[in-house]
Design a protein around this motif. Structure first.
Motif, PDB file in Angstrom:
ATOM      1  N   GLU A 163       0.798  -1.219   0.000  1.00  0.00           N
ATOM      2  CA  GLU A 163       0.000   0.000   0.000  1.00  0.00           C
ATOM      3  C   GLU A 163       0.831   1.269   0.000  1.00  0.00           C
ATOM      4  O   GLU A 163       0.516   2.227  -0.674  1.00  0.00           O
ATOM      5  N   SER A 164       1.906   1.286   0.758  1.00  0.00           N
ATOM      6  CA  SER A 164       2.668   2.523   0.877  1.00  0.00           C
ATOM      7  C   SER A 164       3.387   2.894  -0.420  1.00  0.00           C
ATOM      8  O   SER A 164       3.819   4.017  -0.579  1.00  0.00           O
ATOM      9  N   LYS A 168      -9.943  13.207   3.656  1.00  0.00           N
ATOM     10  CA  LYS A 168      -9.728  11.986   4.452  1.00  0.00           C
ATOM     11  C   LYS A 168      -9.619  10.742   3.566  1.00  0.00           C
ATOM     12  O   LYS A 168      -8.828   9.840   3.846  1.00  0.00           O
ATOM     13  N   ALA A 169     -10.389  10.700   2.480  1.00  0.00           N
ATOM     14  CA  ALA A 169     -10.283   9.568   1.552  1.00  0.00           C
ATOM     15  C   ALA A 169      -8.898   9.562   0.902  1.00  0.00           C
ATOM     16  O   ALA A 169      -8.271   8.505   0.762  1.00  0.00           O
ATOM     17  N   ARG A 223      -6.289   8.339   3.369  1.00  0.00           N
ATOM     18  CA  ARG A 223      -6.309   6.874   3.464  1.00  0.00           C
ATOM     19  C   ARG A 223      -5.560   6.254   2.285  1.00  0.00           C
ATOM     20  O   ARG A 223      -4.815   5.293   2.448  1.00  0.00           O
ATOM     21  N   MET A 224      -5.765   6.811   1.096  1.00  0.00           N
ATOM     22  CA  MET A 224      -5.051   6.312  -0.083  1.00  0.00           C
ATOM     23  C   MET A 224      -3.543   6.483   0.070  1.00  0.00           C
ATOM     24  O   MET A 224      -2.767   5.700  -0.463  1.00  0.00           O
ATOM     25  N   ASN A 250      -1.968   6.154   2.722  1.00  0.00           N
ATOM     26  CA  ASN A 250      -1.552   5.370   3.883  1.00  0.00           C
ATOM     27  C   ASN A 250      -1.238   6.266   5.082  1.00  0.00           C
ATOM     28  O   ASN A 250      -0.300   6.000   5.842  1.00  0.00           O
ATOM     29  N   GLY A 251      -2.002   7.367   5.201  1.00  0.00           N
ATOM     30  CA  GLY A 251      -1.836   8.289   6.329  1.00  0.00           C
ATOM     31  C   GLY A 251      -0.667   9.255   6.190  1.00  0.00           C
ATOM     32  O   GLY A 251      -0.375  10.004   7.119  1.00  0.00           O
TER      33      GLY A 251
END
Length: 159
Positions: A15-16, A37-38, A41-42, A44-45
């Motif tokens: 993911e990262s 916020k979406a 999340r994409m 990875n914070g």
């Protein structure tokens, strides 16, 4: 003759490393937070992977006011100043690096796509209202961004 089901396997992408630069197109409405916020999340914070953009439409083009308003230029400059200040505040609040907020003037979809290419974004995140009726026929900004984008586009349903 009996057919056996075919097994398909894939190796998940970490993911990262999936997206390294995400352009978050916001309209400065109450839905801005949901779209951001979406995107976070994409990413990875990792807020350092995000760039914010807001496009101010030319007032005369957006509202056909060139005939009625003597000071269209002043109104335009106020809209741009407001957008720049709001983006700077959001960028600071969300921990974005300086230079990662962009306030542009023009037609939103092409400006967003152009900026995405200029900064090397591998994804664009934009809100979508799930229009119906005439708005589907005329197209929304999200649809216009999608058509012609050279990277992934995520539309976030905001209602």
């Amino acid at each position: 003759m009996k057919l056996e089901p075919k097994v398909v396997t894939f190796t998940p992408i970490e993911e990262s490393t999936m997206y390294s630069k995400i352009l978050v197109a916001i309209d400065l409405s109450k839905d801005t937070d949901k779209v951001f916020k979406a995107a976070l999340r994409m990413a990875n914070g990792e807020a350092n992977k995000l760039n914010l953009v807001h496009v101010v439409e030319p007032i005369a083009a957006a509202y056909s006011m060139d005939i009625y308003a003597a000071n269209v230029s002043e109104l335009q400059q106020e809209a741009i100043k407001f957008a720049e200040e709001r983006l700077a505040a959001l960028g600071e609040e969300w921990g974005l690096a300086p230079g990662c907020t962009h306030s542009l003037l023009g037609a939103p979809a092409p400006e967003i796509r152009t900026l995405a290419e200029e900064i090397g974004a591998d994804a664009i995140v934009i809100g979508s209202h799930g229009h119906s009726g005439w708005k589907i026929l005329l197209g929304s900004t999200a649809i216009k961004v999608l058509h012609g984008a050279h990277c992934d586009v995520l539309t976030v349903y905001v209602g």
